[in-house]
Write an enzyme that holds these catalytic residues in place. Structure first.
Site, short mmCIF file in Angstrom:
data_model
loop_
_atom_site.label_atom_id
_atom_site.label_comp_id
_atom_site.label_asym_id
_atom_site.label_seq_id
_atom_site.Cartn_x
_atom_site.Cartn_y
_atom_site.Cartn_z
N LYS A 24 0.66 -1.08 0.33
CA LYS A 24 0.06 0.19 -0.01
C LYS A 24 0.54 1.63 -0.09
CE LYS A 24 -3.82 -2.71 2.65
NZ LYS A 24 -4.78 -3.36 2.91
N GLN B 252 -5.29 -1.80 9.84
CA GLN B 252 -4.71 -3.22 8.87
C GLN B 252 -5.14 -3.98 9.59
OE1 GLN B 252 -3.31 -3.48 5.90
NE2 GLN B 252 -4.21 -5.50 6.10
N ASP C 9 -10.88 2.75 3.44
CA ASP C 9 -11.11 1.49 3.90
C ASP C 9 -12.65 1.46 3.46
OD1 ASP C 9 -9.20 -0.40 3.53
OD2 ASP C 9 -8.30 -1.06 5.25
#
Ligand code: NAD
Length: 288
Positions: free
Chosen positions: A53, A97, A120
């Protein structure tokens, strides 16, 4: 029939190119999009995902920051950090994450992220918005699948879609997003009896179960579009999806490979959401 391969790497490259231009536009107006990635613990796969990422951010000019915590860090410290990032004007997107190590309350942590920075798409507000059509940021993997379908001009409206897998991050949001595009959607999962009786009806079959060879040719309608989200590492080291690729590609009209299908799109859509977050902030700063 041999299915046309949907090349996720090529689509991702094209989308990233478009978004790089949008980053350049923002830079010319004095704004550099910023993404903060929080990594808790030392899960090996998570380390790889985070590295990818960050690299992708660098490639299109997004400023990124990785904040690492040991797995025994108190949750309150994580929450304080997210709140500080919520208030930081140089950060437009915040990502925690997953999975978090044992002992952390995932919901509590995710809901601390400001809705405007939830790139996200896992905040309850964004999840609820999938039902009402007011989602600020669509979750990246299903958003990437939708982009792949669009890239090939595959119609969604009125199609029979079967989604195999009902997780909160892939299967359920995928089903809601395609329902919003007026497909007729059925969700299957591990407790579904006789999976094949559902999959055989699909014009578009999206598989996200994490089970190699779950979908065999006899379970697929001739001419179906098959999107394989699964990523499985076999004992011999090979990376495969959930679909018997060699068999199903002789029956489907389109198919995504693993690797090189959905995977590259997930990170790409994270970049898109981050750039959009920065653009929205600029617009609202101008309006206010
Ligand atoms: P998960 O384990 O949270 O959920 C799996 C879902 O599949 C569950 O709903 C379960 O009921 C269902 N399932 C399991 N076995 C099944 C079976 N035999 N028949 C029907 N349904 C079954 O997994 P997830 O996080 O949704 O991920 C699914 C897969 O997608 C994994 O392989 C994961 O690595 C992959 N994934 C890929 C990307 C990407 O970018 N390509 C992103 C996220 C997840």
């Amino acid at each position: 029939m041999v299915a046309k391969l949907i090349d996720g790497r090529a689509v991702a490259r094209k989308v990233r190119g478009e978004y790089k231009l949008r980053v350049d536009q923002l830079l010319s107006q004095g704004v550099r999009p910023g993404l903060a990635v929080i990594l808790v613990g030392d899960d090996a796969a998570s380390q790889v995902y985070v590295r990818n990422k960050i690299r992708a951010c660098d490639e299109i000019g997004i400023h990124s920051q990785t904040i690492r915590f040991a797995s025994d860090t108190p949750q309150s410290q994580l929450i304080d950090t997210i709140q500080a990032l919520n208030a930081d004007p140089s950060i437009h997107g915040i990502l925690v994450q997953l999975p978090l190590p044992k002992g952390f309350e995932m919901g509590r942590v995710l809901e601390t992220i400001s809705q405007d920075k939830d790139v996200d798409g896992f905040h309850l507000y964004n999840v609820g918005g999938l039902i009402t059509g007011s989602t600020v940021f669509p979750p990246c993997t299903p958003y990437g699948v939708q982009k792949l379908l669009e890239s090939e001009g595959i119609p969604i409206e009125g199609q029979n879609v079967v989604v195999v897998g009902a997780s909160n991050i892939v299967g359920k949001p995928m089903a809601l997003m395609l329902t919003a595009k007026e497909a007729t959607v059925c969700i299957c999962h591990a407790k579904t009896r006789d999976l094949a009786q559902f999959t055989i009806l699909a014009d578009i079959l999206v598989v996200a179960a994490g089970r190699p060879n779950l979908i065999l040719p006899q379970m697929v309608k001739t001419g179906a579009v098959v999107i394989d989200v699964g990523i499985n590492r076999l004992p011999d080291g090979r990376l495969v999806g959930d679909v018997d690729f060699d068999g199903v590609r002789l029956k489907a009209s389109y198919i995504t490979p693993v690797p090189g299908g959905v995977g590259p799109m997930t990170v790409t859509m994270l970049l898109c959401n981050t750039v959009q977050a920065a653009e929205r902030r600029l617009l609202s700063a101008r309006a206010g």
